[in-house]
Design an enzyme around this catalytic site. Structure first.
Site, mmCIF file in Angstrom:
data_model
loop_
_atom_site.group_PDB
_atom_site.id
_atom_site.type_symbol
_atom_site.label_atom_id
_atom_site.label_comp_id
_atom_site.label_asym_id
_atom_site.label_seq_id
_atom_site.Cartn_x
_atom_site.Cartn_y
_atom_site.Cartn_z
ATOM 1 N N GLY A 68 47.734 -10.966 -15.098
ATOM 2 C CA GLY A 68 48.968 -11.413 -14.465
ATOM 3 C C GLY A 68 49.544 -10.220 -13.722
ATOM 4 C CB ALA A 69 50.663 -9.787 -10.222
ATOM 5 N NE ARG A 80 41.736 -8.775 -12.147
ATOM 6 C CZ ARG A 80 42.285 -9.952 -12.434
ATOM 7 N NH1 ARG A 80 43.305 -10.031 -13.266
ATOM 8 N NH2 ARG A 80 41.832 -11.061 -11.884
ATOM 9 C CD GLN A 108 42.843 -17.119 -15.549
ATOM 10 O OE1 GLN A 108 42.231 -18.174 -15.336
ATOM 11 N NE2 GLN A 108 42.525 -15.993 -14.954
ATOM 12 C CG ASP A 125 47.598 -12.229 -8.362
ATOM 13 O OD1 ASP A 125 47.630 -13.470 -8.486
ATOM 14 O OD2 ASP A 125 47.427 -11.456 -9.319
HETATM 15 O O1 MRU Z 1 43.290 -13.287 -12.783
HETATM 16 P P1 MRU Z 1 44.672 -13.350 -13.355
HETATM 17 O O2 MRU Z 1 44.756 -14.162 -14.612
HETATM 18 O O3 MRU Z 1 45.298 -11.992 -13.509
HETATM 19 O O4 MRU Z 1 45.497 -14.113 -12.241
HETATM 20 C C1 MRU Z 1 46.877 -14.293 -12.421
HETATM 21 C C2 MRU Z 1 47.518 -15.080 -11.347
HETATM 22 O O5 MRU Z 1 46.910 -15.475 -10.381
HETATM 23 C C3 MRU Z 1 49.004 -15.269 -11.479
HETATM 24 O O6 MRU Z 1 49.397 -16.475 -10.877
HETATM 25 C C4 MRU Z 1 49.736 -14.118 -10.767
HETATM 26 O O7 MRU Z 1 49.238 -12.885 -11.188
HETATM 27 C C5 MRU Z 1 51.175 -14.168 -10.989
HETATM 28 S S1 MRU Z 1 51.650 -13.793 -12.642
HETATM 29 C C6 MRU Z 1 53.311 -13.838 -12.767
#
Ligand code: MRU
EC number: 5.3.1.23
Length: 349
Positions: free
Chosen positions: A46-47, A88, A198, A239
């Site tokens: 999550g970002a 990432r 997720q 993200d």
């Molecule tokens: O690959 P992830 O699980 O890190 O991807 C997360 C997302 O795409 C979320 O929608 C994004 O990071 C926003 S979290 C508040």
């Protein structure tokens, strides 16, 4: 809400999201490499949470550098920074947090500040980044809930909730605020979010814990659900947001936005200002992570596709700004055109 990450006794304690919802395992570490691996493998994800995790990773690296050769302190920090940066590529919060940390240790190096004092300053900055995220979550939640009506059915994708942040989450934070603080009766539909699930594993898990009714659908059911008039709003996280509003988020977000436009359903993006990349003018240049083919070949432990074929596994896609009804930030709800508003907010940050 969950404590996704915490600084405790000179260590980082975080909830390992790889095993959720079946196991709730906390990992305690004083090793920045464990943080870097967890970010790459989505144990910390999550970002906003990736940003907080990376900041604490630098604080751990600084502690380790102190116990090693003093003269190599700053070059060690450089390598810690590089390790965390290469985990990432898409969530800009990672680079935003590492840039903030880097400013502290670069200034310390230039000003001749001792490694000990620099390490203290780095920990202070990491805790500040963490606390700011808690505040930001709350502001987004509170502001965004003004868009939600009683009895709304909301579709979300991936996990942009408490598990992706330090407190309430972004997209799900809005749901929590509307339901738990304002008493609105809501229904949430969660896309399972192939390939790493997720939505199925995390979004349903945290909504259930907070007593919000949630219905899980597979990603390919969203269009039919919209056609039947069962969705009033779509809210997703982000993200990386380009200055024109183009938004990178979990793969599948773009398809939802196209469907929302066809069915005239408001499509909202909820994100902190740390997710806006002032250096990127359009979504075309947002770096999109491509992950291992095995994530698609396998469903859990079980291989589901034959040998001898190719897989394409982009982890994110880009939703053009034209499809976004509003971007909900901690500073307010922004409506199109986004470019000037986003630029001004970033300049004031
Ligand atoms: O690959 P992830 O699980 O890190 O991807 C997360 C997302 O795409 C979320 O929608 C994004 O990071 C926003 S979290 C508040």
């Amino acid at each position: 809400m969950f404590k996704t990450i915490e600084w405790k006794n000179n260590q980082v304690v975080f909830l390992d999201q790889r095993q959720l919802p079946l196991e709730e395992n906390l990992i305690e570490t004083n090793d920045f490499r464990v943080i870097a691996d967890a970010i790459s493998a989505l144990g910390l994800r999550g970002a906003p949470l990736i940003g907080v995790g990376a900041a604490y990773g630098i604080a751990l690296g600084a502690q380790e550098a102190l116990s090693g050769h003093r003269d190599q302190y700053f070059s060690f920090l450089e390598s810690v920074d590089q390790t965390l940066r290469s985990t990432r590529p898409t969530a800009v919060n990672l680079f935003w947090a590492l840039d903030r940390m880097k400013k502290i240790w670069k200034d310390a190096e230039m000003q001749g500040i001792s490694p000990h004092d620099c390490t203290e300053k780095l920990l202070e900055e990491a805790i500040k980044i963490h606390n700011e995220d808690i505040q930001t979550n709350q502001s987004i939640a509170q502001k965004g809930s003004s868009l939600i009506q009683d009895k709304d059915a909301i579709l979300t994708h991936c996990n942009a909730g408490a598990l992706a942040c330090s407190a309430w989450g972004t997209a799900l934070g809005i749901v929590y605020w509307a339901a738990l603080q304002e008493g609105k009766k809501l229904t949430v539909y969660a896309d399972e979010t192939r390939p790493l699930l997720q939505g199925a594993r995390l979004t349903t898990f945290e909504l259930l814990k907070n007593h919000i009714p949630v219905t899980l659908i597979t990603d390919n059911m969203a269009g039919y659900l919209m056609a039947r008039g069962q969705i009033h709003k779509i809210i997703v996280g982000a993200d990386r947001i380009a200055v024109n509003g183009d938004t990178a988020n979990k793969i599948g977000t773009y398809s939802l936005a196209v469907l929302a436009s066809y069915h005239n359903i408001p499509f909202y993006v909820a994100a902190p200002l740390s997710t806006i990349d002032i250096h990127i003018t359009s979504g075309e240049v947002i770096p999109i992570e491509e992950r291992k083919p095995d994530e698609v070949f396998y469903f859990g432990e079980k291989r589901i596709a034959p040998q001898g074929i190719e897989v394409w596994n982009p982890a994110f896609d880009v939703t053009p700004h034209q499809l976004i009804r509003a971007i909900i930030t901690e500073k307010g709800i922004l409506y199109p055109p986004f470019v000037e508003k986003l630029t001004l907010l970033k300049q004031d940050e």
